[in-house]
Design a protein around this motif. Sequence first.
Motif, short mmCIF file in Angstrom:
data_model
loop_
_atom_site.label_atom_id
_atom_site.label_comp_id
_atom_site.label_asym_id
_atom_site.label_seq_id
_atom_site.Cartn_x
_atom_site.Cartn_y
_atom_site.Cartn_z
N MET A 1 0.83 -1.19 0.00
CA MET A 1 0.00 0.00 0.00
C MET A 1 0.87 1.25 0.00
O MET A 1 2.03 1.23 0.41
N SER A 2 0.29 2.33 -0.45
CA SER A 2 1.03 3.58 -0.48
C SER A 2 0.18 4.64 0.21
O SER A 2 -1.03 4.70 0.03
N LEU A 3 0.82 5.45 0.99
CA LEU A 3 0.07 6.42 1.79
C LEU A 3 0.96 7.63 1.98
O LEU A 3 2.15 7.50 2.27
N GLN A 4 0.38 8.80 1.80
CA GLN A 4 1.19 9.98 1.99
C GLN A 4 0.50 10.96 2.92
O GLN A 4 -0.67 11.27 2.74
N ALA A 5 1.21 11.38 3.94
CA ALA A 5 0.66 12.40 4.84
C ALA A 5 1.15 13.75 4.37
O ALA A 5 2.30 13.89 3.97
N ARG A 6 0.27 14.73 4.39
CA ARG A 6 0.68 16.06 3.96
C ARG A 6 1.28 16.82 5.13
O ARG A 6 1.07 16.47 6.29
N LEU A 195 -4.64 -0.54 2.33
CA LEU A 195 -5.34 0.74 2.41
C LEU A 195 -6.61 0.63 1.57
O LEU A 195 -6.55 0.39 0.37
N VAL A 196 -7.77 0.77 2.20
CA VAL A 196 -9.02 0.60 1.47
C VAL A 196 -9.52 1.93 0.92
O VAL A 196 -10.01 2.03 -0.19
N GLN A 197 -9.39 2.97 1.74
CA GLN A 197 -9.85 4.28 1.28
C GLN A 197 -9.14 5.38 2.04
O GLN A 197 -8.80 5.22 3.21
N LEU A 198 -8.91 6.49 1.35
CA LEU A 198 -8.26 7.62 1.98
C LEU A 198 -9.00 8.88 1.56
O LEU A 198 -9.26 9.09 0.39
N GLY A 199 -9.38 9.71 2.51
CA GLY A 199 -10.06 10.93 2.13
C GLY A 199 -10.48 11.74 3.34
O GLY A 199 -10.27 11.33 4.48
N ALA A 200 -11.07 12.90 3.09
CA ALA A 200 -11.57 13.73 4.17
C ALA A 200 -12.69 12.98 4.88
O ALA A 200 -13.39 12.18 4.25
N PRO A 201 -12.88 13.24 6.18
CA PRO A 201 -13.89 12.50 6.95
C PRO A 201 -15.25 12.49 6.26
O PRO A 201 -15.88 11.44 6.13
N ASN A 202 -15.71 13.63 5.79
CA ASN A 202 -17.03 13.70 5.17
C ASN A 202 -17.11 12.90 3.89
O ASN A 202 -18.06 12.17 3.65
N ALA A 203 -16.06 13.04 3.07
CA ALA A 203 -16.03 12.33 1.79
C ALA A 203 -16.06 10.83 2.03
O ALA A 203 -16.77 10.09 1.35
N VAL A 204 -15.29 10.39 3.01
CA VAL A 204 -15.23 8.97 3.30
C VAL A 204 -16.57 8.48 3.85
O VAL A 204 -17.08 7.43 3.46
N TYR A 205 -17.18 9.30 4.69
CA TYR A 205 -18.43 8.88 5.31
C TYR A 205 -19.56 8.86 4.29
O TYR A 205 -20.40 7.96 4.28
N GLU A 206 -19.57 9.84 3.41
CA GLU A 206 -20.68 9.93 2.47
C GLU A 206 -20.49 9.05 1.24
O GLU A 206 -21.47 8.66 0.60
N HIS A 207 -19.26 8.76 0.91
CA HIS A 207 -19.02 7.89 -0.24
C HIS A 207 -18.06 6.78 0.10
O HIS A 207 -16.93 6.76 -0.39
N PRO A 208 -18.47 5.84 0.93
CA PRO A 208 -17.57 4.73 1.27
C PRO A 208 -17.26 3.93 0.01
O PRO A 208 -18.15 3.63 -0.77
N ALA A 209 -15.97 3.59 -0.14
CA ALA A 209 -15.54 2.95 -1.39
C ALA A 209 -16.00 1.51 -1.48
O ALA A 209 -16.19 0.98 -2.57
#
Lengths: 325, 286
Positions: A1-6, A195-209
């Motif tokens: 998996m690949s993950l990047q923190a800003r 890593l299943v999904q990465l995104g802003a809390p709202n985006a993840v909650y409203e559009h679960p992958a």
Amino acid sequence: MSLQARDKEFLALLGPSGSGKTTLLRVLAGLEEPDSGEVRFDGEDFLALPVRKRKVGMVFQHYALFRHMTVAQNIAFGLTVRPARERPGKAEIKRRVTELLDLVQLQGLEKRFPSQLSGGQRQRVALARALAIEPRMLLLDEPFGALDAQVRRELRRWLRELHDRAGVTTVFVTHDQEEALDLADRVAILKDGELVQLGAPNAVYEHPATPFVFDFLGQACQLPGIVQGRTLTVADWGTAAPEGAPQGAVQVFFRPDEIAFAPADGAGLAAEVLAVAQRGPDVRIDCRIEGVLMELIGHGPTLPAGVAPGLSVRVKPLRPQVYAT
Amino acid sequence: MTAATSSEPMVRVRLPGVALVMVAVSVLVMAGLILLPLYVVFHEALLKGLPQYLEALKEPDAISAIRLTLLVAAIAVPLNAVFGVAAAWAISKFEFRGKSVLLTLIDLPFSISPVVSGLVWVLLFGAQGLFGQWLLDHDLKVIFAVPGLVLATILVTFPFVARELIPLMQQQGADEEAAALTLGASGFTTFRRVTLPNIRWALLYGVLLCNARAMGEFGAVSVVSGHIRGLTNTLPLHVEVLYNDYDSVGAFAAASLLAGLGIVTLVLKTVLEWRHSGELSAGRKH
């Protein structure tokens, strides 16, 4: 998996136990070696650096405070172990400790030992100790895991404020989806080391992958359905299919509280109400939809008068998600 | 951390009659097995008066036995303290192959007869032993000399420190060490400033027991000593030699020193358990 923190981001690693989130954190800290892959920080190869050169502040799940040292000695530890050339003077260390005690609101407790502190206080000492080394990155392992619900909520707000003030990139691990959604700038959802999904809390909650993410982020109701063209059909109810929905047989997911009720002759899924029970601010409605028992949640004041045990109503999911079967 | 500091309230069972009998039996056995012999030792030693007693201790062979005992303990105990800390550290903080084998090996001296612990060195370094010829060629003496006594003592007392530390270090886990590393401490600094202070009382406790056994060891030491008076007789061996010579005052005078050592050890051990029970391993809590 690949993950990047800003930079300066507050990133949550969220997943059930065994999903590899703590392992990932320990790899970032350098406490564990990955079998393969790479860790870069600011372009620098992090894996080539030993733990003590990485300058990451880590807060352990059980705080791992040095039990034989006072609060002040705990916080000063990272400064006193520096090589003589880089070590600040005694007065400077004392000043830093006082400053950090102020920051974590533990003034006056510097002479106490960890065993004389409450869980919340220990956690703040651990945080101050990690911040003392001016870390390039802050890693928190289940920071609220060992605290009771009340303290947990208080510390959550406080931690977020602290992060915003300290301005340091923070990665924290949790299995509590509410905590992750409430605190983080972005949420990374892990499952079985992926890593299943990465995104802003709202985006993840409203559009679960995936159905897994949908299920993990909250309660879920599930029914089979069919998508044809731009129409989603579940039993005798037809509605517009969500954006980008797959064609053919699908699984339809919706949250038990994201619903609207309609009279039996209106639009929606035919439901037979079995029981209605007030549960604090919510109303729990047990009903049968398409032969499946479901627990729906209504909010007291907005509950239509027609919903009562033994009655037939229509239930309209407001935001159904569809996944290919 | 909370688990280490909080102590579970003991469950008390009320059975008045049974309790009384149990206490009485324990006290009687204690008195018979421990206090009576202790009394006999000092009584016999002082049978012919204090001057005779002191005379017996000032005899050159006795002085030499005391010296030798102290020397052997002074070498064996620090070495075993270091081995013990290293073994406990390895076992409790790291995962590696052969860990259970190491754990079993540490316990081995407890489960084999001390005579065997002495005999192995004779088989290795004795005149007919595996390295006997080589030692002879290089004019080195192990058996019937101080090195043999030290080796035998080390082998017999090896488990004490490690056994004391392993449960405590396992219970403490490796989180504090990991925290120290992330804070920039080197491995050695971490050991010195985090690990060692956390185990200091348990270490002292283990060293105490190790020392008592090292000074009192008879079986293994007897095999490798050769009983050369004034040269390779440790205090316990000295007691035997005198006793076999029907010098009962001398034998019991020397024995009283060992008994005294035992009492001092017991007192220190009790003080440690009383003052620092939280920092000894969980099993030692009272």
